[in-house]
Write an enzyme that holds these catalytic residues in place. Structure first.
Site, PDB file in Angstrom:
ATOM      1  N   GLY A  12       0.668  -1.192   0.110  1.00  0.00           N
ATOM      2  CA  GLY A  12      -0.015  -0.166  -0.122  1.00  0.00           C
ATOM      3  C   GLY A  12       0.743   1.231   0.220  1.00  0.00           C
ATOM      4  N   SER A  13       2.164   1.326  -0.465  1.00  0.00           N
ATOM      5  CA  SER A  13       2.847   2.491  -0.379  1.00  0.00           C
ATOM      6  C   SER A  13       2.317   3.614  -1.421  1.00  0.00           C
ATOM      7  CB  SER A  13       4.440   2.240  -0.655  1.00  0.00           C
ATOM      8  OG  SER A  13       4.458   2.040  -2.015  1.00  0.00           O
ATOM      9  N   ASN A  14       1.759   3.055  -2.406  1.00  0.00           N
ATOM     10  CA  ASN A  14       1.176   4.167  -3.497  1.00  0.00           C
ATOM     11  C   ASN A  14      -0.148   4.584  -2.870  1.00  0.00           C
ATOM     12  OD1 ASN A  14       2.643   4.434  -6.335  1.00  0.00           O
ATOM     13  ND2 ASN A  14       2.727   2.138  -5.796  1.00  0.00           N
ATOM     14  N   MET A  89      -3.941  -6.903  -6.860  1.00  0.00           N
ATOM     15  CA  MET A  89      -3.382  -8.064  -7.943  1.00  0.00           C
ATOM     16  C   MET A  89      -4.507  -9.031  -8.374  1.00  0.00           C
ATOM     17  SD  MET A  89      -0.321  -7.321  -7.349  1.00  0.00           S
ATOM     18  CE  MET A  89       0.746  -8.885  -7.971  1.00  0.00           C
ATOM     19  N   ARG A  90      -5.458  -8.311  -9.038  1.00  0.00           N
ATOM     20  CA  ARG A  90      -6.453  -8.981  -9.564  1.00  0.00           C
ATOM     21  C   ARG A  90      -6.782  -8.368 -10.938  1.00  0.00           C
ATOM     22  NH1 ARG A  90      -9.436 -12.594  -6.929  1.00  0.00           N
ATOM     23  NH2 ARG A  90     -11.518 -12.178  -7.981  1.00  0.00           N
ATOM     24  N   LEU A  91      -7.224  -9.168 -11.985  1.00  0.00           N
ATOM     25  CA  LEU A  91      -7.528  -8.676 -13.033  1.00  0.00           C
ATOM     26  C   LEU A  91      -9.125  -8.293 -12.776  1.00  0.00           C
ATOM     27  CD1 LEU A  91      -6.451 -10.907 -16.082  1.00  0.00           C
ATOM     28  CD2 LEU A  91      -6.012  -8.587 -15.587  1.00  0.00           C
ATOM     29  N   ASN A 106      -4.586   2.786 -12.996  1.00  0.00           N
ATOM     30  CA  ASN A 106      -3.715   1.739 -12.177  1.00  0.00           C
ATOM     31  C   ASN A 106      -2.136   2.475 -12.673  1.00  0.00           C
ATOM     32  OD1 ASN A 106      -2.730  -0.656 -11.048  1.00  0.00           O
ATOM     33  ND2 ASN A 106      -1.977  -1.436 -13.082  1.00  0.00           N
ATOM     34  N   HIS A 108       1.892   1.076 -12.616  1.00  0.00           N
ATOM     35  CA  HIS A 108       2.623  -0.163 -13.037  1.00  0.00           C
ATOM     36  C   HIS A 108       4.036   0.194 -13.103  1.00  0.00           C
ATOM     37  CE1 HIS A 108       3.274  -4.255 -14.604  1.00  0.00           C
ATOM     38  NE2 HIS A 108       4.176  -3.831 -15.592  1.00  0.00           N
TER      39      HIS A 108
HETATM   40  C1  GRF Z   1       3.777  -1.135  -7.276  1.00  0.00           C
HETATM   41  O1  GRF Z   1       4.987  -1.149  -7.830  1.00  0.00           O
HETATM   42  C2  GRF Z   1       2.748  -0.802  -8.317  1.00  0.00           C
HETATM   43  O2  GRF Z   1       3.518  -0.150  -9.451  1.00  0.00           O
HETATM   44  C3  GRF Z   1       2.289  -2.201  -8.646  1.00  0.00           C
HETATM   45  O3  GRF Z   1       2.241  -2.697  -7.690  1.00  0.00           O
HETATM   46  C4  GRF Z   1       3.282  -2.249  -6.605  1.00  0.00           C
HETATM   47  C5  GRF Z   1       2.330  -1.962  -5.591  1.00  0.00           C
HETATM   48  O4  GRF Z   1       3.109  -1.635  -4.329  1.00  0.00           O
HETATM   49  N1  GRF Z   1       1.026  -2.150  -9.257  1.00  0.00           N
HETATM   50  P1  GRF Z   1       2.391  -0.724  -3.272  1.00  0.00           P
HETATM   51  O5  GRF Z   1       1.606  -1.881  -2.530  1.00  0.00           O
HETATM   52  O6  GRF Z   1       1.668   0.589  -3.531  1.00  0.00           O
HETATM   53  O7  GRF Z   1       3.583  -0.374  -2.203  1.00  0.00           O
END
Ligand code: GRF
Length: 200
Positions: A12-14, A89-91, A106, A108
């Site tokens: 969840g860092s993003n 982590m799901r489509l 999203n 990536h």
């Molecule tokens: C990140 O690298 C993001 O780009 C990818 O999954 C990772 C999630 O990291 N989709 P976090 O959970 O946001 O730390």
């Protein structure tokens, strides 16, 4: 105020970067809910600490469409305008995509269309590319195939390990995602204003 629905499965860092950007006044939005398909995802600890509405579901053994119906119900009940996948982590099912058409983003960790899917940083490292980065894109039914909104390039240094490269990409993700969400929101607001006949 644009209402965000955050979907995550892990660290969840993003999500934290989005929350901080809102706190600092760099992103004019409100987090209406945080949904995880992994009940004990570490990202939920921060969400709970911040007093955000948290929904910890378990997707294990549930058909995609059935699970997504539960998620859509929460998003609707939370009056979410924009869905932000943050390490989810799901489509997504067809139903989900069409319920929030053009309103799912999203992030990536590569310069798409290179290296979609899992372990993008590792893929880039192993291919020996000299430049990689991160991408914010709209989500469609494919794996990281939606149209691209923004990218940041990250140089691969001679002394890089997979870890050091991943860390530098992540740093850029934390800048790019909130900034791009704000750009999408501003553009949407502008469209709404111009439709209503304002001169802005
Ligand atoms: C990140 O690298 C993001 O780009 C990818 O999954 C990772 C999630 O990291 N989709 P976090 O959970 O946001 O730390």
């Amino acid at each position: 105020m644009t209402r965000l629905g955050i979907l995550l499965s892990g660290r969840g860092s993003n999500f934290q970067a989005i929350h901080r950007a809102i706190d600092r006044g760099n992103l004019s939005a409100k987090i209406a809910c945080v949904i995880s398909n992994i009940p004990d995802a570490p990202g939920l600890v921060y969400a709970n600490e911040q007093g955000l509405p948290v929904f910890a579901l378990d997707s294990k053994g549930i058909q995609r469409a059935d699970f997504d119906r539960q998620v859509i119900a929460i998003l609707e009940q939370s009056r979410v305008d924009l869905v932000c996948l943050a390490g989810y982590m799901r489509l997504l099912s067809k139903e989900f995509i069409s319920a929030y058409a053009g309103r799912i983003l999203n992030i990536h960790p590569s310069l798409l269309p290179s290296f979609p899917g899992l372990h993008a940083q590792q893929q880039a490292f192993e291919h020996g590319v000299k430049i990689t980065g991160c991408t914010v894109h709209y989500v469609d039914e494919g794996l990281d195939t939606g149209s691209i909104l923004a990218q940041t390039a990250v140089e691969v240094l001679a002394e890089d390990t997979e870890e050091s490269l991943g860390a530098r990409i992540l740093e850029q993700e934390h800048r790019l995602y909130p900034k791009t969400i704000q750009a999408v929101i501003s553009r949407t607001a502008w469209t709404k204003r111009s439709k209503s006949g304002s001169s802005l």
